[in-house]
Design an enzyme around this catalytic site. Structure first.
Site, PDB file in Angstrom:
ATOM      1  CB  SER A 248     -44.581 -18.601  61.452  1.00  0.00           C
ATOM      2  OG  SER A 248     -44.186 -17.983  62.431  1.00  0.00           O
TER       3      SER A 248
ATOM      4  CG  HIS B 232     -46.709 -22.803  62.128  1.00  0.00           C
ATOM      5  ND1 HIS B 232     -46.217 -22.827  63.415  1.00  0.00           N
ATOM      6  CD2 HIS B 232     -46.732 -21.298  61.889  1.00  0.00           C
ATOM      7  CE1 HIS B 232     -45.834 -21.762  63.842  1.00  0.00           C
ATOM      8  NE2 HIS B 232     -45.943 -20.675  62.924  1.00  0.00           N
TER       9      HIS B 232
END
Length: 295
Positions: free
Chosen positions: A199, A246
């Site tokens: 991610s 993230h």
């Protein structure tokens, strides 16, 4: 007068079609290297050619004085612009299958700070010298939904970005973003909390894509909406998602992506790869600070 001067400066700094000066483009004729927009592209055996070269020659091959066609960021145009994206997806799937076959493999590839925690001296984890976890965790997934969502995002976002940047620059953005996300996770998370997944790198691709679309004056709403949806999931407590990875990846992707598409032509490679190096040095600094706290 000021506005007109600014517009002229933008026109010089952004490649525009030689037949349609109002249209920006990242594609050049493979024979004469003049910028051409989609309307002027004539498909050739290698890349695209402009109408003038097609009318004045055989329509195939490169002129002796012409260099290989380049992307907007200066990368080489290739016959398979999604090759690295396919390879990255393949590696992720291979690691996922291996983890499903032997769950104990997770202990060797996930990212965590230290074990055992203080007051004991760490014997495993990044603080214990296992720095390779920053890379292995980028390719590790445990749940089907996790790898499914990440690989779909990698295909949708990574493929077009690879085509726009070129392979080497695309890979630099991917790994700089993934490692930056891992460094921020290591810095802020509990040392015993495990983190895994692509991610961070994928959020970096989101950030670089947003910069690229802004550079080309494309409609930003689709990528902004997609990014907003992902951020909502990121900060949803019930999802148990590492927001540090993230955000770290997103910031690194925006910074390196900006360098890729805005670097001056005469110092393009130096600025592009130098920016990636700076991001990696800053990530290393975060890792060293956290390691000093844990040991």
């Amino acid at each position: 007068m000021d506005q007109a001067a600014g517009s002229a400066q933008d026109a010089r700094s952004v490649p525009v079609c030689y037949r349609h000066p109002d249209r920006e483009t990242g594609v050049r004729c493979t024979r004469c290297e003049r910028p051409i927009c989609p309307e002027c592209m004539v498909s050739a055996s290698v890349g695209f050619q402009c109408p003038d070269c097609v009318r004045g020659g055989s329509g195939t091959g490169h002129a002796p004085q012409a260099s290989r066609p380049r992307t907007l960021a200066g990368g080489t145009v290739t016959t398979d612009p999604r090759l690295l994206t396919k390879i990255l997806i393949g590696i992720n799937l291979a690691v996922f299958i291996a983890i499903q076959a032997d769950r104990s493999l997770l202990d060797d590839v996930v990212l965590y700070g230290a074990w055992p925690p203080k007051p004991f001296t760490p014997t495993s984890g990044v603080a214990g010298g296992e720095w390779y976890r920053f890379v292995t965790s980028m390719f590790a997934h445990e749940q089907y939904w996790h790898i499914g969502f990440n690989m779909l995002s990698l295909w949708w976002v990574g493929g077009p970005l690879e085509a726009a940047l070129g392979r080497a620059r695309y890979l630099a953005v991917y790994f700089a973003s993934g490692l930056a996300g891992g460094a921020l996770t290591y810095l802020l998370e509990s040392p015993t909390t495990a983190s895994l997944g692509a991610s961070g790198a994928i959020f970096g691709l989101f950030g670089a894509t947003a910069v690229l679309m802004r550079r080309l004056n494309y409609d930003m709403r689709p990528v902004v909406a997609l990014l907003a949806i992902n951020l909502i999931f990121t900060f949803n407590p019930s999802m148990n998602i590492s927001w540090e990875a993230h955000i770290g990846g997103l910031v690194a992707g925006v910074v390196t992506g900006y360098a890729m598409v805005h670097a001056p032509r005469e110092r393009r490679s130096l600025v592009q790869y130098g920016t990636c190096a700076v991001v990696l040095v800053l990530s290393l600094a975060l890792v060293l600070v956290r390691t000093a706290q844990l040991t």
